[in-house]
Design an enzyme around this catalytic site. Structure first.
Site, PDB file in Angstrom:
ATOM      1  N   LEU A  27       0.822  -1.199   0.000  1.00 44.38           N
ATOM      2  CA  LEU A  27       0.000   0.000   0.000  1.00 44.38           C
ATOM      3  C   LEU A  27       0.867   1.265   0.000  1.00 44.38           C
ATOM      4  O   LEU A  27       0.385   2.349  -0.246  1.00 44.38           O
ATOM      5  CB  LEU A  27      -0.935   0.000   1.215  1.00 44.38           C
ATOM      6  N   SER A  28       2.150   1.109   0.225  1.00 43.41           N
ATOM      7  CA  SER A  28       3.077   2.240   0.287  1.00 43.41           C
ATOM      8  C   SER A  28       3.840   2.385  -1.027  1.00 43.41           C
ATOM      9  O   SER A  28       4.666   1.543  -1.371  1.00 43.41           O
ATOM     10  CB  SER A  28       4.080   2.014   1.423  1.00 43.41           C
ATOM     11  N   PRO A  29       3.604   3.487  -1.757  1.00 42.63           N
ATOM     12  CA  PRO A  29       4.368   3.686  -2.993  1.00 42.63           C
ATOM     13  C   PRO A  29       5.854   3.900  -2.706  1.00 42.63           C
ATOM     14  O   PRO A  29       6.710   3.553  -3.523  1.00 42.63           O
ATOM     15  CB  PRO A  29       3.729   4.925  -3.625  1.00 42.63           C
TER      16      PRO A  29
END
Length: 183
Positions: free
Chosen positions: A15-17
């Site tokens: 979920l973390s770019p």
């Protein structure tokens, strides 16, 4: 014979770019810098207390437990789905599609998806997330370098130049020119 590989742990959540950026850079450099890259799927919600990636991260945890050779490819495909194609990665069909596109058989993917609610998978993800917190994580990604009996935690995907310095290696930018660094 060169030096033995040094160990780096990358704690990440799809979920973390920013986790994705750090993941791709470290995957490109793992052979150039002779590092043993340990991919550690973690739950950002366990660190930041709000996230929508629980199913995907449990799935990646199951992959790391049973098919660790597929973890890099499946992780990358989940990132591609959520950050490049704006597809939902919380739905089982999306997770299965990501795993299959990464090269996992339908049977393997379905078998792992059935295990995401088991205590073993839940506990492993919890343990990994707690390990990140013990290193001092307050978000993801974090990279933990184990060098000469010391542990160094770096937060973010913009610390690769510092990581290269710690390793005594040359930083060549996010896409190194070496042939063996290609994805």
């Amino acid at each position: 014979m060169g030096p033995l590989p040094r160990t780096l742990e990358l704690f990440y959540d799809v979920l973390s770019p920013y986790s994705w950026l750090g993941f791709e850079v470290l995957c490109r450099y793992k052979n150039i810098w002779n590092i043993n890259l340990q991919l550690r799927p973690s739950l950002i919600a366990g660190i930041m207390k709000d996230s929508g990636s629980l199913s995907a991260m449990r799935f990646l945890t199951a992959v790391s437990m049973e098919h660790p050779e597929m973890l890099e490819k499946v992780s990358r495909e989940l990132w591609m789905r959520v950050w490049s194609r704006d597809e939902d990665i919380s739905e089982p069909q999306s997770i299965l599609a990501a795993a299959e596109k990464a090269g996992m058989s339908t049977e393997q993917a379905r078998g792992l998806l059935e295990k995401i609610s088991t205590p073993n998978v839940k506990n492993k993800l919890k343990e990994t997330t707690e390990a990140a917190c013990k290193y001092g994580a307050f978000g993801l990604p974090i990279t933990v370098a184990h060098l000469d009996g010391q542990t160094h935690m770096l937060f973010g995907s913009d610390r690769m130049e510092l990581l290269a310095h710690l390793l005594g290696e040359k930083w060549m930018g996010p896409v190194p020119p070496a042939i063996n660094a290609r994805l």
